[in-house]
Design a protein around this motif. Structure first.
Motif, PDB file in Angstrom:
ATOM      1  N   ILE A 295       0.782  -1.114   0.066  1.00 36.03           N
ATOM      2  CA  ILE A 295       0.046  -0.103   0.002  1.00 36.03           C
ATOM      3  C   ILE A 295       1.035   1.214   0.011  1.00 36.03           C
ATOM      4  O   ILE A 295       1.707   1.365   1.191  1.00 36.03           O
ATOM      5  N   PRO A 296       0.989   2.032  -1.113  1.00 35.19           N
ATOM      6  CA  PRO A 296       1.784   3.405  -1.250  1.00 35.19           C
ATOM      7  C   PRO A 296       1.116   4.265  -0.254  1.00 35.19           C
ATOM      8  O   PRO A 296       0.959   5.630  -0.626  1.00 35.19           O
ATOM      9  N   SER A 297       0.815   4.175   1.104  1.00 34.75           N
ATOM     10  CA  SER A 297       0.307   5.354   1.864  1.00 34.75           C
ATOM     11  C   SER A 297       0.327   4.872   3.205  1.00 34.75           C
ATOM     12  O   SER A 297      -0.325   3.723   3.645  1.00 34.75           O
ATOM     13  N   SER A 298       1.133   5.625   3.808  1.00 37.40           N
ATOM     14  CA  SER A 298       1.488   5.203   5.478  1.00 37.40           C
ATOM     15  C   SER A 298       0.181   5.462   6.271  1.00 37.40           C
ATOM     16  O   SER A 298      -0.135   4.556   7.172  1.00 37.40           O
TER      17      SER A 298
ATOM     18  N   VAL B 227      -2.256   2.392   5.922  1.00 40.13           N
ATOM     19  CA  VAL B 227      -1.707   1.226   6.348  1.00 40.13           C
ATOM     20  C   VAL B 227      -1.876   1.290   8.109  1.00 40.13           C
ATOM     21  O   VAL B 227      -2.134   0.307   8.613  1.00 40.13           O
ATOM     22  N   THR B 228      -1.752   2.779   8.401  1.00 39.84           N
ATOM     23  CA  THR B 228      -2.062   2.748  10.077  1.00 39.84           C
ATOM     24  C   THR B 228      -3.476   2.507  10.505  1.00 39.84           C
ATOM     25  O   THR B 228      -3.680   1.818  11.376  1.00 39.84           O
ATOM     26  N   THR B 229      -4.456   3.074   9.426  1.00 40.91           N
ATOM     27  CA  THR B 229      -5.795   2.705   9.755  1.00 40.91           C
ATOM     28  C   THR B 229      -6.002   1.156   9.961  1.00 40.91           C
ATOM     29  O   THR B 229      -6.709   0.626  10.981  1.00 40.91           O
TER      30      THR B 229
ATOM     31  N   LEU C  27      -4.379 -11.584   8.276  1.00 35.91           N
ATOM     32  CA  LEU C  27      -3.900 -10.836   7.179  1.00 35.91           C
ATOM     33  C   LEU C  27      -3.011  -9.805   7.423  1.00 35.91           C
ATOM     34  O   LEU C  27      -1.946  -9.364   6.704  1.00 35.91           O
ATOM     35  N   LEU C  28      -2.815  -9.135   8.725  1.00 33.48           N
ATOM     36  CA  LEU C  28      -2.290  -7.946   9.277  1.00 33.48           C
ATOM     37  C   LEU C  28      -0.750  -8.098   8.899  1.00 33.48           C
ATOM     38  O   LEU C  28       0.152  -7.229   8.351  1.00 33.48           O
ATOM     39  N   PRO C  29      -0.402  -9.378   9.314  1.00 28.43           N
ATOM     40  CA  PRO C  29       1.470  -9.442   9.114  1.00 28.43           C
ATOM     41  C   PRO C  29       1.900  -9.520   7.462  1.00 28.43           C
ATOM     42  O   PRO C  29       2.827  -9.172   7.329  1.00 28.43           O
ATOM     43  N   ARG C  30       1.006  -9.561   6.822  1.00 24.60           N
ATOM     44  CA  ARG C  30       1.124  -9.478   5.238  1.00 24.60           C
ATOM     45  C   ARG C  30       0.675  -8.254   4.715  1.00 24.60           C
ATOM     46  O   ARG C  30       0.807  -8.106   3.318  1.00 24.60           O
ATOM     47  N   VAL C  31       0.512  -7.355   5.303  1.00 25.45           N
ATOM     48  CA  VAL C  31       0.026  -5.951   4.911  1.00 25.45           C
ATOM     49  C   VAL C  31       1.456  -4.977   5.233  1.00 25.45           C
ATOM     50  O   VAL C  31       1.866  -4.958   6.484  1.00 25.45           O
ATOM     51  N   PHE C  32       1.694  -4.265   4.136  1.00 24.66           N
ATOM     52  CA  PHE C  32       2.874  -3.429   4.205  1.00 24.66           C
ATOM     53  C   PHE C  32       2.826  -2.136   3.614  1.00 24.66           C
ATOM     54  O   PHE C  32       2.164  -1.980   2.537  1.00 24.66           O
TER      55      PHE C  32
ATOM     56  N   ARG D 132       5.723   7.783  13.004  1.00 24.32           N
ATOM     57  CA  ARG D 132       5.334   7.366  14.424  1.00 24.32           C
ATOM     58  C   ARG D 132       4.674   6.153  14.698  1.00 24.32           C
ATOM     59  O   ARG D 132       4.831   5.092  15.178  1.00 24.32           O
ATOM     60  N   ALA D 133       3.458   5.942  13.563  1.00 24.02           N
ATOM     61  CA  ALA D 133       2.610   4.687  13.763  1.00 24.02           C
ATOM     62  C   ALA D 133       3.429   3.568  13.341  1.00 24.02           C
ATOM     63  O   ALA D 133       3.099   2.559  13.988  1.00 24.02           O
ATOM     64  N   LEU D 134       3.880   3.432  11.958  1.00 20.32           N
ATOM     65  CA  LEU D 134       4.229   2.606  11.493  1.00 20.32           C
ATOM     66  C   LEU D 134       6.095   2.204  11.775  1.00 20.32           C
ATOM     67  O   LEU D 134       6.552   1.084  11.494  1.00 20.32           O
TER      68      LEU D 134
END
Lengths: 261, 522, 218
Positions: free
Chosen positions: A85-88, A91-93, A121-126, A159-161
């Motif tokens: 996902i090209p948006s921090s 991804v934070t949401t 799924l979350l561990p595969r989301v970057f 901060r979040a990621l």
């Protein structure tokens, strides 16, 4: 030109979540992500039913409206080997809000197993840069970009990621680049989603400070991992006719020697 | 007076505040100095994250067992000679304090000591809780004159101003402005403007009052259940003067100030000064328990104040708000506070902590613009010594605001609510999303103008979105969305073969796993 | 009214915490004991390093520090008082006789009124503990230290600290205080100060402006 030597973990089937605003307003960002990933030898797919992660609704208080988008995201991406996902901020949401939203949806009925699916799924989301530096362990992705560039660390990435030096490491490895440090890089640019509209005066004051810092670097290009911040910063740079452009990190990493400057 | 019930919405006051360049300069300077000092003394603690975690957990423990610990505090404080009072709200707390102060003042007026008698006077330590309940006004109405003894609070009181920061309440004033207040109010026409001269003037002004006035009012940093003790941390020594010299001491504390045991302070007295003023330790920490014969006030009262705190306690996702130890680090770190200063928040609790605390204390009936007074950048959470996830609470409170608004017809018909619900419907369907993208492109096309470099940009947006184009342009939508591009490009499969996949895919391409169905829910 | 307020507030608290079962004393104790405390609790410095660090931190605050041997304390006190002009100086009840010099300027505290205390220019006391990392002195209402007002009103505080009472960090100080947590206790970290005006640190507002520590080593 796959760079097999730099790749860890073999060929990955990467599912791209472009995000609603990149899809609509910044297609070049998505094209660049595809170009980088394919250059590294990975396969990209684009689940067509994707729309929006729900960030704007969730962060503005419209949680009920955001909830169905959680189920939608999981249905579109549960199968993926990796989601990029090209948006921090999106991804934070997903990382911070989806678990509790999924639980709430399940409690309301009709979404059995959703919490479990989000958890799986979350561990595969970057985030895009995170995928390159942490999942693939790369710094050099074979890019060439002969410009004076400064990097804006968006708050969610910083901060979040906890992206840390990852994006800067990627930029340092770019051929031809002149990277200049942005002063007060940890300070928010004042975008904040609907904050920019609901508190336009304060957002504008924060933006003025950020624009001054960007100008003081003497950079031609201000880049970031979030087009949302860049839309905000770039809008002011354009309004003030500074000549400084904003581009997503992916566009710099996609550029190669021989590309039109 | 900073009263959130009558304050104007944050965006309106903030828009005025950002035009006050003097105030902004003062706030920027002060917050930068504290932040730099804080960063230095935090960096030297290798165990900082462990201290934060310990602080979070021990505060959480105390708050989740608040009833048991308040009763334990009451028992131990009473046994040690103190008197504990309970107040449901600000009015009740005011009434208790005014009654106690009147009795104390009356008693000392009848028995003049070595100095002059002190009818109708009390000395006060800086206390945000007393500001919260507007105690000074209530005392004055009862004929009792309160003297603020903290330098910043003295500046505020003499200047008929309002506090703008939890720890440094007068940080919005510079030395010249403070000199003018002191010259006028202390009748010192020759007063200079160095901080040393100004502090010396305050020392002289207050010294006589410390020696004369026999009743003091304080807040509390911590109430210790295990011992019945109270802890006050401070820098100037005015606190020690008030806690030690008078015959009567009245301490007002929110019920959230309780900690379980004496030993818990070993964490909080490390994290509080480092976070608040960037010192390894503040000059004075005072801990006392009830009444000690021969040492300090022989008449000691504690007023335990609810005033909305139990409502915060009842909302589980927001309960962590009560962990706050009032260090002000979130205010110093906040990029919004940096631009607006504290008064825009319409409450004695400004900045990020105020944005979550104030609306909750008022039961979400007032100050509904405050949860939106944040870009959710997370700087507050990062510095919080007890790890309050302020962005998470802000988002939770926003959803409470939206729910409350949805309860009324006018709220449901608010343009933002309508737009948000329309957008949500769009995002629930790929088909509607594509249609919206096409419609958006057409709408933007009518508003965009060539910028002279061949790019279409929008310089002015209508209505709700007009705030965007007040200081920035918006680049018009490109001719093609990403998904339109994707669908037209030759596709490459996992084995490296290019294959063309025209048309609108209903499911992800190029995967051997079970593709998901496209979701179409209304 | 007040008794009613008490039951109302307690009732609100119990109702608010209905997601959390009310714990009995044993459960509270177990829960508290299980709280994480992964911060530094042990010291790692040698005694010499600890004393050096304390001295360094006290200097940071602008305090004077003099190292003396045990048998030199009385003479050192006399010398410091002489240096300051032998002005009236307060001494708490129970101040150790072997530390007390023959000096006319010293007066034993005797329930003086606030205004009488204001006539003293200085005060000399011992300390329960000193914390090297933070440069803090911990004073309590015990023999040799006395009531809080005594170390507050005079403008000069001369404090005698024994090396064995110097701890490295704050948790170690709290461990020492665990036996006497209800005594009036004051942590003093440098002279009184304010930064309320443009964040400029100014030494000496209301508390003593001058602090001199005699560090008794050996």
């Amino acid at each position: 030109m796959p760079r097999h030597a730099l790749r860890l973990g073999g060929i990955l089937q990467v599912a791209l979540f472009i995000t609603c605003y990149n899809d609509t307003l910044f297609p070049e960002c998505g094209k660049s992500v595809v170009r980088v990933l394919e250059r590294l030898g990975h396969t990209v797919e684009f689940p067509a039913g994707q729309t929006c992660c729900g960030q704007m609704h969730a962060n503005t208080g419209y949680r009920d409206e955001a909830l169905p988008l959680v189920a939608r995201f999981v249905e579109q991406f549960a199968h993926a080997e990796a989601v990029v996902i090209p948006s921090s901020s999106c991804v934070t949401t997903i990382r911070e809000q989806y678990p509790s939203m999924a639980t709430e949806l399940e409690e309301r009925g009709g979404h059995a197993g959703l919490s479990r699916a989000v958890h799986d799924l979350l561990p595969r989301v970057f985030e895009f840069s995170e995928f390159l530096t942490k999942r693939l362990g790369l710094a050099d992705v074979g890019a060439y970009y002969p410009h004076r560039v400064t990097y804006h660390a968006s708050c969610h990435g910083l901060r979040a990621l906890g992206l840390g030096d990852g994006p800067v490491d990627l930029l340092r490895a770019v051929g031809g680049i002149e990277l200049v440090t942005l002063p007060n890089v940890e300070r928010c640019c004042g975008f904040g989603g609907t904050f920019a509209v609901k508190n336009a005066a304060v957002s504008g004051a924060m933006l003025a400070e950020k624009v001054r810092d960007v100008q003081n670097t003497g950079a031609e290009i201000c880049c970031a991992c979030d087009n949302s911040c860049l839309m905000h910063i770039g809008g002011a740079l354009h309004r003030q006719s500074t000549g400084i452009r904003t581009v997503h990190l992916a566009e710099i990493l996609a550029a190669e020697e021989g590309d039109p400057v | 007076m900073l009263d959130p019930r009558t304050a104007r919405p944050f965006p309106i006051v903030a828009a005025e505040a950002v035009r006050d360049t003097q105030m902004r300069g003062n706030v920027r300077h002060a917050t930068e100095v504290i932040q730099n000092k804080r960063a230095r003394v935090v960096a030297e603690r290798g165990d900082w994250q462990a201290l934060r975690e310990a602080g979070k957990r021990l505060r959480e423990h105390a708050i989740r067992n608040m009833d048991a610990y308040l009763l334990e505090f009451e028992r131990n404080c009473t046994r040690a000679g103190g008197t504990v009072h309970w107040a449901r709200d600000a009015a009740e707390a005011q009434a208790i304090v005014v009654k106690l102060a009147s009795e104390a003042v009356g008693a000392s007026a009848g028995t003049p000591t070595a100095g002059r008698p002190a009818p109708g006077e009390v000395i006060k330590i800086k206390s945000m809780t007393t500001e919260e309940i507007h105690l000074n006004g209530a005392l004055e109405a009862a004929g009792i004159r309160p003297y603020e003894t903290d330098l910043a609070e003295l500046i505020i009181q003499l200047g008929q101003d309002q506090p703008s920061h939890i720890v440094v309440p007068a940080l919005h004033k510079n030395r010249q402005q403070i000199r003018e207040i002191f010259r006028r109010e202390m009748q010192l026409p020759e007063l200079g403007e160095t901080p040393q001269e100004l502090a010396e003037a305050a020392r002289q002004f207050l010294r006589e009052k410390f020696l004369r006035v026999e009743t003091a009012i304080s807040g509390a940093n911590f109430l210790i259940a295990e011992t019945g003790g109270v802890c006050v941390v401070e820098s100037e020594g005015n606190g020690r003067m008030c806690l030690t010299l008078p015959k009567t001491l009245i301490t007002i504390a929110g019920i959230d100030k309780v900690v379980a045991r004496f030993r818990d302070l070993e964490v909080l007295v490390q994290t509080l000064p480092r976070s608040a003023t960037g010192e390894r330790m503040n000059p004075y920490n005072s801990i006392w328990t009830g009444v000690r014969p021969g040492d300090g006030p022989q008449n000691f009262h504690v007023v335990l104040l609810d005033n909305g705190r139990t409502d915060v306690l009842a909302d589980e996702p927001a309960r962590q708000t009560l962990h706050c130890i009032r260090c002000g680090a979130c205010q110093n770190a906040c990029p919004v506070y940096r631009e607006t200063g504290g008064h825009a928040y319409g409450s004695v609790y400004a900045g990020p902590i105020g944005a979550i605390l104030t609306p909750q204390l008022l039961g979400m009936q007032h100050a509904q613009s405050l949860p939106y007074a944040s870009s959710l950048c997370g700087a507050c959470y990062e510095v919080c010594p007890v790890k309050i996830n302020i962005p998470e609470v802000l988002i939770h409170l926003r959803s409470r605001v939206v729910k409350e608004q949805a309860a009324s017809i006018s709220g449901r018909l608010h343009p933002e609510a309508l737009a948000m619900r329309a957008a949500a419907s769009v995002f629930r369907s790929e088909r509607r999303f594509r249609a919206a993208q096409r419609a958006g492109r057409m709408a933007m096309k009518t508003m965009a103008r060539d910028d002279g470099a061949g790019q279409p940009w929008i310089r002015s947006l209508p209505g709700y979105l007009g705030g965007w184009t007040s200081v920035r342009d918006l680049k018009a939508m490109p001719k093609q969305t990403f998904r339109e591009w994707w669908e037209q490009r030759p596709h490459r499969t996992a084995d490296g073969q290019d294959r063309n996949k025209p048309g609108v895919p209903d499911h992800p391409t190029g995967t051997t796993k079970q593709p998901p169905a496209s979701v179409e829910s209304a | 009214m007040n008794a009613d307020a008490r039951s109302v507030v307690l009732g609100r608290i119990r109702a608010a915490l209905n997601d959390h079962p009310q714990a009995d004393a044993a459960q509270l104790n177990a829960e508290w004991l299980a709280l994480p405390r992964d911060y530094n609790q042990q010291g790692h410095l040698t005694e010499a390093e600890r004393l050096d660090l304390l001295e360094d931190r006290l200097h940071d605050y602008g305090a004077e520090v003099t190292r003396v041997a045990g048998h030199e304390v009385a003479a050192a006190i006399a010398a410091v008082l002489a240096m300051r002009g032998n002005r009236p100086t307060l001494m708490p009840q129970g101040f150790p006789a072997e530390w007390t010099p023959e000096n006319a300027a010293l007066t034993m505290d005797d329930t003086f009124s606030t205004r009488e205390l204001d006539r003293f220019q200085g005060v000399v006391t011992g300390a329960t503990a000193a914390i090297a990392e933070t440069g803090s002195l911990v004073l309590q209402d015990v023999a040799g230290q006395g009531r809080r007002a005594g170390t507050l009103i005079p403008d000069f505080h001369l404090c005698v600290v024994r090396a064995e009472d110097v701890v490295e960090n704050v948790p170690q100080a709290f461990a020492r205080l665990a036996a006497t947590p209800t005594l009036p206790t004051t942590f003093v970290s440098g002279p009184s100060a304010t930064a309320d005006i443009e964040m400029t640190r100014i030494k000496g507002v209301h508390g003593p402006r001058f602090l001199h520590v005699l560090l008794v080593d050996g």
